[in-house]
Design an enzyme around this catalytic site. Sequence first.
Site, PDB file in Angstrom:
ATOM      1  CG  HIS A   1     -10.085 -21.723  64.220  1.00 34.70           C
ATOM      2  ND1 HIS A   1      -9.273 -21.189  64.701  1.00 34.70           N
ATOM      3  CD2 HIS A   1      -9.893 -21.612  62.652  1.00 34.70           C
ATOM      4  CE1 HIS A   1      -8.271 -20.728  63.966  1.00 34.70           C
ATOM      5  NE2 HIS A   1      -8.847 -20.922  62.587  1.00 34.70           N
TER       6      HIS A   1
ATOM      7  CG  ASP B   1     -10.519 -25.128  56.107  1.00 37.98           C
ATOM      8  OD1 ASP B   1     -11.232 -24.453  56.967  1.00 37.98           O
ATOM      9  OD2 ASP B   1     -10.426 -24.807  54.970  1.00 37.98           O
TER      10      ASP B   1
END
Length: 393
Positions: A42, A12
Site C-alpha cells: 500500500h 491495487d
Amino acid sequence: MHIIVVDLGFGDCGKGTVVDYLCATRDVHTVVRFNGGAQAAHTVVLADGRKHTFAQFGAGSLRAGVRTHLSRFMVVDPLSLVTEAEHLVALGARDVWGRLSVDRAALISTPYHREANRAKEIARGAERHGSCGMGVGETMAYALSHPGDAPRAGDCAEPALLRRKLTLLRDRLGAGGPPVEACLAAYEGFAATARLVDGFRPEGPCVFEGAQGVLLDEWHGFHPYTTWSTTTFANAEELLDGAPAFRLGVLRTVTTRHGAGPLPTEDRALGITDPNNPANDWQGPFRVGHFDAPLHRYALQVCGGVDGLALTHLDLRVHRICRSYRVNPLRAGAPGDLERQEAMTRALDAAEPEYARVTDWVRTVEDELGAGVVLESWGPAAEDKKSSVRLTP
C-alpha cells in the site's frame, strides 16, 4: 466513528493512499489491519515527496500519533516488520514500535513457509496461481492442517515452545531455510520490541485497512486465482463486535490485477503502467483493463454493499467503461463452494464485455453501482483528494 476500507477490485485500487488521507484529515487513533499479511503493498506519497510502501504497518503511520494494530486475522512476518520499521524511521516516523500492537493469536509466517510456497508455485509451471511468494498462503494452509503446532505471535515470547513449533514446521515442510536457532533469536528480539496483546478493543476512532481485494476473496473470488484471506468487511466487523462503522469501498477508474486469472476488459493498448506495481517473478505482470462494472457489482453483492465509494486515479485519461457482458456468469453464492467458483472462473474467461463512453466518471460509477462516491482521488498524495460528505454509517 470507525471506517472500514475495502478494495472492490483485485487489489491495487489505492487503499493505502485512502487510509493516509483519512488519517491526515480525521481524528484517527489506530489503523487496524484485519486480513492478509506482509504481501500487502500500500503505497503512500506525502506532499514533501516522502514515499513508503506499507506491508504490515498501518498506512497512516507517517502521520504523528496514529497507531497500528495487527489483529488476530493478520499473518505477521516479524522479520519483514523489522525492515519496514527501519524504512519508516529513516523517513522521519517517530516511535513506530511504541505505536504498534500485535495480537498474540496472530499467525506468523516464517522463512520455511516462504520456501515451501515458492517451491509449490514453481512446480505449477504455466499453471501458476500468481502467488506473491511471501508464504502467507502456506502459513494459512499449515495452520489448518496443524492448528496446535502453527507458530503465533505470542509464541515469540516463549522460546522453548517456539523452538518446538519451528522444528516441527521445518521438518514437515522440508523446503529448506535457515537454522531454527537463527530464527528463534530473531523472533525473541521481536517479542522484546513489539507490544503483544490479547484481543482488540478500540480506544478511539479507528480506520480498518483491508488488504488485497474482494475479487480475490478466499470464498468469493475466482478460484484458483484467489488469496488465503477473507477480503470483505467480515473480519473487521467481527473485531468491532457490533460497534457501528462506515463501510468504504475503494475502486479505480480502470480495473487491474497483478498476475494470473481472469480480467475480461484487459486492453494492452491502454498503455497504462503503475510504478508502484511492477512485474515480479512471483505474481507476474501488472495487467490493466477498462473499468468493469459487472465485476464491481459482483464485489458489492458478495460483501453486502457499502455506505460509500472512494474513486481513485481520476487523473488518468480514460473514457471507456464495461457496463455489461453479453452473457453474465457472475452470481454470488454461499461461501465454501470452490467448485462453483472455479466454474465461474472458466465462464468469466469467455465473457464478452459491452462498452460505453464515459464523460463524467463520478456520476457514471454512481449510476452503474448504485452507491455514492464520497471520496475522489486525483493523485497520489492526501492533498490530491477531496470529500465533501460526512462519513457516517
